[in-house]
Design a protein around this motif. Sequence first.
Motif, mmCIF file in Angstrom:
data_model
loop_
_atom_site.group_PDB
_atom_site.id
_atom_site.type_symbol
_atom_site.label_atom_id
_atom_site.label_comp_id
_atom_site.label_asym_id
_atom_site.label_seq_id
_atom_site.Cartn_x
_atom_site.Cartn_y
_atom_site.Cartn_z
ATOM 1 N N ILE A 154 1.463 -1.588 0.230
ATOM 2 C CA ILE A 154 0.333 -0.254 -0.352
ATOM 3 C C ILE A 154 1.034 1.066 0.051
ATOM 4 O O ILE A 154 1.612 1.748 0.955
ATOM 5 C CB ILE A 154 -1.177 0.077 1.336
ATOM 6 C CG1 ILE A 154 -1.596 -1.141 1.116
ATOM 7 C CG2 ILE A 154 -1.529 1.232 1.541
ATOM 8 C CD1 ILE A 154 -2.865 -1.297 2.310
ATOM 9 N N PRO A 155 1.147 1.842 -1.558
ATOM 10 C CA PRO A 155 1.495 3.278 -1.236
ATOM 11 C C PRO A 155 0.629 4.414 -0.502
ATOM 12 O O PRO A 155 -0.526 3.863 -0.673
ATOM 13 C CB PRO A 155 1.870 3.356 -2.356
ATOM 14 C CG PRO A 155 1.621 2.088 -3.248
ATOM 15 C CD PRO A 155 1.030 1.723 -2.961
ATOM 16 N N PHE A 156 1.656 5.264 -0.092
ATOM 17 C CA PHE A 156 0.588 6.502 1.001
ATOM 18 C C PHE A 156 2.038 7.365 1.828
ATOM 19 O O PHE A 156 2.876 7.411 0.725
ATOM 20 C CB PHE A 156 0.393 5.590 2.668
ATOM 21 C CG PHE A 156 1.264 5.429 3.444
ATOM 22 C CD1 PHE A 156 1.488 7.056 3.959
ATOM 23 C CD2 PHE A 156 2.431 4.596 3.293
ATOM 24 C CE1 PHE A 156 2.793 6.769 5.509
ATOM 25 C CE2 PHE A 156 3.142 4.095 3.742
ATOM 26 C CZ PHE A 156 3.518 5.732 5.327
ATOM 27 N N ILE A 189 6.061 2.696 0.946
ATOM 28 C CA ILE A 189 5.188 1.023 0.462
ATOM 29 C C ILE A 189 5.146 0.627 1.732
ATOM 30 O O ILE A 189 6.596 0.411 2.535
ATOM 31 C CB ILE A 189 5.808 0.775 -0.275
ATOM 32 C CG1 ILE A 189 5.331 1.907 -1.934
ATOM 33 C CG2 ILE A 189 5.139 0.153 -0.456
ATOM 34 C CD1 ILE A 189 6.137 1.073 -2.877
ATOM 35 N N VAL A 190 4.189 0.318 2.059
ATOM 36 C CA VAL A 190 3.965 -0.817 3.353
ATOM 37 C C VAL A 190 3.390 -1.607 2.740
ATOM 38 O O VAL A 190 2.580 -2.288 2.375
ATOM 39 C CB VAL A 190 2.423 0.079 4.986
ATOM 40 C CG1 VAL A 190 3.117 -0.287 5.835
ATOM 41 C CG2 VAL A 190 4.156 1.414 5.280
ATOM 42 N N ARG A 191 4.060 -2.802 4.093
ATOM 43 C CA ARG A 191 3.775 -3.969 3.331
ATOM 44 C C ARG A 191 2.882 -4.462 4.439
ATOM 45 O O ARG A 191 3.218 -4.596 5.739
ATOM 46 C CB ARG A 191 5.406 -5.064 3.512
ATOM 47 C CG ARG A 191 4.406 -6.274 2.762
ATOM 48 C CD ARG A 191 6.028 -7.593 3.413
ATOM 49 N NE ARG A 191 7.045 -6.841 2.717
ATOM 50 C CZ ARG A 191 8.366 -6.822 1.479
ATOM 51 N NH1 ARG A 191 7.170 -8.596 1.037
ATOM 52 N NH2 ARG A 191 9.266 -6.848 1.557
ATOM 53 N N VAL A 192 1.617 -4.436 4.259
ATOM 54 C CA VAL A 192 0.618 -5.967 5.122
ATOM 55 C C VAL A 192 0.233 -7.063 4.734
ATOM 56 O O VAL A 192 0.479 -6.921 3.107
ATOM 57 C CB VAL A 192 -0.088 -4.834 4.856
ATOM 58 C CG1 VAL A 192 -0.414 -3.383 6.254
ATOM 59 C CG2 VAL A 192 -1.205 -4.654 3.978
ATOM 60 N N LYS A 193 -0.922 -7.261 5.437
ATOM 61 C CA LYS A 193 -1.500 -8.601 4.839
ATOM 62 C C LYS A 193 -3.313 -8.716 4.630
ATOM 63 O O LYS A 193 -3.322 -7.710 5.511
ATOM 64 C CB LYS A 193 -1.022 -9.670 5.469
ATOM 65 C CG LYS A 193 0.201 -10.187 5.979
ATOM 66 C CD LYS A 193 -0.057 -11.713 7.090
ATOM 67 C CE LYS A 193 1.474 -11.838 6.850
ATOM 68 N NZ LYS A 193 1.909 -13.007 7.941
ATOM 69 N N LYS A 194 -3.892 -9.314 3.534
ATOM 70 C CA LYS A 194 -5.036 -9.153 3.574
ATOM 71 C C LYS A 194 -6.018 -8.958 4.903
ATOM 72 O O LYS A 194 -6.994 -8.803 5.023
ATOM 73 C CB LYS A 194 -5.945 -9.481 2.317
ATOM 74 C CG LYS A 194 -4.817 -9.363 1.240
ATOM 75 C CD LYS A 194 -5.812 -10.297 -0.045
ATOM 76 C CE LYS A 194 -4.939 -10.499 -1.868
ATOM 77 N NZ LYS A 194 -5.722 -10.515 -2.557
ATOM 78 N N SER A 197 2.748 2.959 9.534
ATOM 79 C CA SER A 197 3.033 4.417 8.980
ATOM 80 C C SER A 197 3.924 4.729 10.358
ATOM 81 O O SER A 197 4.992 5.350 9.651
ATOM 82 C CB SER A 197 1.783 4.516 8.253
ATOM 83 O OG SER A 197 0.957 5.263 9.477
ATOM 84 N N ARG A 198 3.471 4.386 10.930
ATOM 85 C CA ARG A 198 4.188 5.835 12.290
ATOM 86 C C ARG A 198 5.889 5.164 12.336
ATOM 87 O O ARG A 198 6.459 5.938 12.810
ATOM 88 C CB ARG A 198 3.336 5.020 13.663
ATOM 89 C CG ARG A 198 3.917 6.227 14.467
ATOM 90 C CD ARG A 198 3.244 5.591 16.206
ATOM 91 N NE ARG A 198 3.739 4.603 16.331
ATOM 92 C CZ ARG A 198 4.604 3.547 16.631
ATOM 93 N NH1 ARG A 198 5.381 4.653 17.458
ATOM 94 N NH2 ARG A 198 4.821 2.560 17.467
ATOM 95 N N THR A 200 -3.973 7.087 -0.603
ATOM 96 C CA THR A 200 -4.110 6.666 0.763
ATOM 97 C C THR A 200 -3.238 7.556 1.286
ATOM 98 O O THR A 200 -1.800 7.702 1.346
ATOM 99 C CB THR A 200 -3.355 5.168 0.868
ATOM 100 O OG1 THR A 200 -4.338 4.192 -0.415
ATOM 101 C CG2 THR A 200 -3.496 4.650 2.643
ATOM 102 N N LYS A 201 -3.938 8.424 2.245
ATOM 103 C CA LYS A 201 -3.898 9.130 3.047
ATOM 104 C C LYS A 201 -3.288 8.839 4.737
ATOM 105 O O LYS A 201 -4.073 8.997 4.817
ATOM 106 C CB LYS A 201 -4.567 10.864 3.195
ATOM 107 C CG LYS A 201 -4.821 11.220 1.842
ATOM 108 C CD LYS A 201 -4.857 12.491 2.210
ATOM 109 C CE LYS A 201 -5.451 13.155 0.593
ATOM 110 N NZ LYS A 201 -6.056 11.789 -0.144
ATOM 111 N N VAL A 202 -2.281 9.390 5.301
ATOM 112 C CA VAL A 202 -2.386 8.602 6.980
ATOM 113 C C VAL A 202 -2.266 10.659 7.426
ATOM 114 O O VAL A 202 -1.665 11.400 7.239
ATOM 115 C CB VAL A 202 -0.913 7.958 7.362
ATOM 116 C CG1 VAL A 202 -0.852 8.026 8.497
ATOM 117 C CG2 VAL A 202 -0.702 6.657 6.971
ATOM 118 N N VAL A 203 -3.202 10.639 8.160
ATOM 119 C CA VAL A 203 -3.863 12.239 8.809
ATOM 120 C C VAL A 203 -3.523 12.025 9.868
ATOM 121 O O VAL A 203 -4.070 10.970 10.977
ATOM 122 C CB VAL A 203 -4.949 13.154 8.520
ATOM 123 C CG1 VAL A 203 -5.276 14.143 8.849
ATOM 124 C CG2 VAL A 203 -4.636 12.819 7.225
#
Length: 392
Positions: A202-204, A216-221, A232-233, A346-349
Motif C-alpha cells: 500500500i503506497p501512502f 510503501i507499507v507491506r501488510v497482509k489482507k 506507517s508511524r 491513501t493518506k495518513v493524517v
Amino acid sequence: MSDQPPARFTAQNKTTHERLTTNTVGLVHLADFRKRRAEVLEQQVREAREAALPGTGVSTPDRSLTGTPNNVSDNSEAEKQKKKKTKRARALVSFGDDEDEEGAGLVMVDKKKKKKKDAAVEKEEAHEADEAADADADGTSSGAGGDKDQKKAAKLTANSSVGIVPRALTKAALRREAAERDALRKEFLLLQAAVKSTEIAIPFVFYDGTNIPGGIVRVKKGDFIWSFLDKSRKVGAELGVGSDKTANARRAWARVGVDDLMFVRGTIIIPHHLEFYFFIMNKTVGPGDKLLFDYSAEAPLAPDTGAPGSPSSAGDVLSNPDKATASRALPDLSTLEGVSDDPIFTKVVDRRWYQRNKHIYPASVWQDFDPEKDYQSEIRRDPGGNAFFFSG
C-alpha cells in the motif's frame, strides 16, 4: 266377576320395552344400558327366528316384531318372510326414551355406513367381473393380451402432479452429510486463511495540508487498519517527517500512538478495527464508483505445496503459525499486489490536525465509513449543503 281383562287382550310375549324396563333397573351408566339393550335385542331376534321355524312349539311370536298381514299380495312364502324380516329390523331400532332414540340413531348410522361399504364392494366386484368378461370375450382376438397389458401399464404410470418425495434420512445419511459439511467448512477455512495470509503493498502519503511521501507499507489482507497505521508511524519516524516544523521529529513520532492517526482512503475515513479482508471480500465501492481496496479475493496460485499462500501452507498457519511464518521467506516488494497504486489515494493524517482543519477543504468532504451507505448514488455536498459539480 273378575277384574282381569280377557285373555285375548293380554300379550303372550313380553315386548322389548318391558324387557328393557325389567333388565335395566338400577343401571347408572349409559354403556351398561346399551349392553343390556343389545342382549335384549339378540334375545328378541332369536325368539323371532324360533317362532318363524315350523315345529318349534311357539304358538304366537312377539307382537312388536310381527308385521301387518297383507291380504292383497300373497304371492309366495319367501316374500312374506322378507317383509317380516324388514319390519322386524325397523321395529328393533324404535324405542320410546330419549336415550333409546340416541342409541337407535347410532345403530342407523352404523347400518348406513355398512350399506354404503357393501354397495361400494359390490360395485367394485361387478366392475372386475365386467372386465373379466370383456377379457374373456376378446380372448380369441390377437390384440386382447396387448390391450390388457396397456391397461395395466396405464395404471402404473407415474403421477406428474406429485412433487419430489424426499429421501428418508437415516442415521448413516445424517452422519455422512455432517461429515461433508465439516469437510467443506475446513476447506473454506483453509482458503480463507490462504487469502488472509497473502501480502499486499500500500503506497501512502502523510497529509498535513500537503502531501508528504511516505513510501510503501507491506501488510497482509487479514491485517487490521491499525496495524497499517502502526507501520506507517514507524516509517514516519525513520524518514523524520515534519522535521521542518519540529526540532526533534523522531521523538515526536515516538510519542504518537495509533489512536492519534487516521487512515483516509480517497475521501472515506476507515475505522481502525476493520480488516482489509472485509473490504476485499465485500468489494466495497466508495465515491466515484471506485473500489476502496481493489485487491483480489482469490487465494494465490502456488504449484509448490510449501509455497506461501497455498492451501497446505494455510493449514500450517492454522496449526502452527510461528513455524509457518519462520519457514517461508518474504516475497519481493515489487511483485506484491497494489505496489503501483497512486500513493495520494491513501493518506495518513494526524487526528489533531484534522480536528483543527476539518472545516477546510479537502478535510471538509471527508466522511466516516458506513457499511450500510450506498456511496454510488450519493450526491456529494459541502458542509453548507451545496452540491459539488465535480468528482474527486
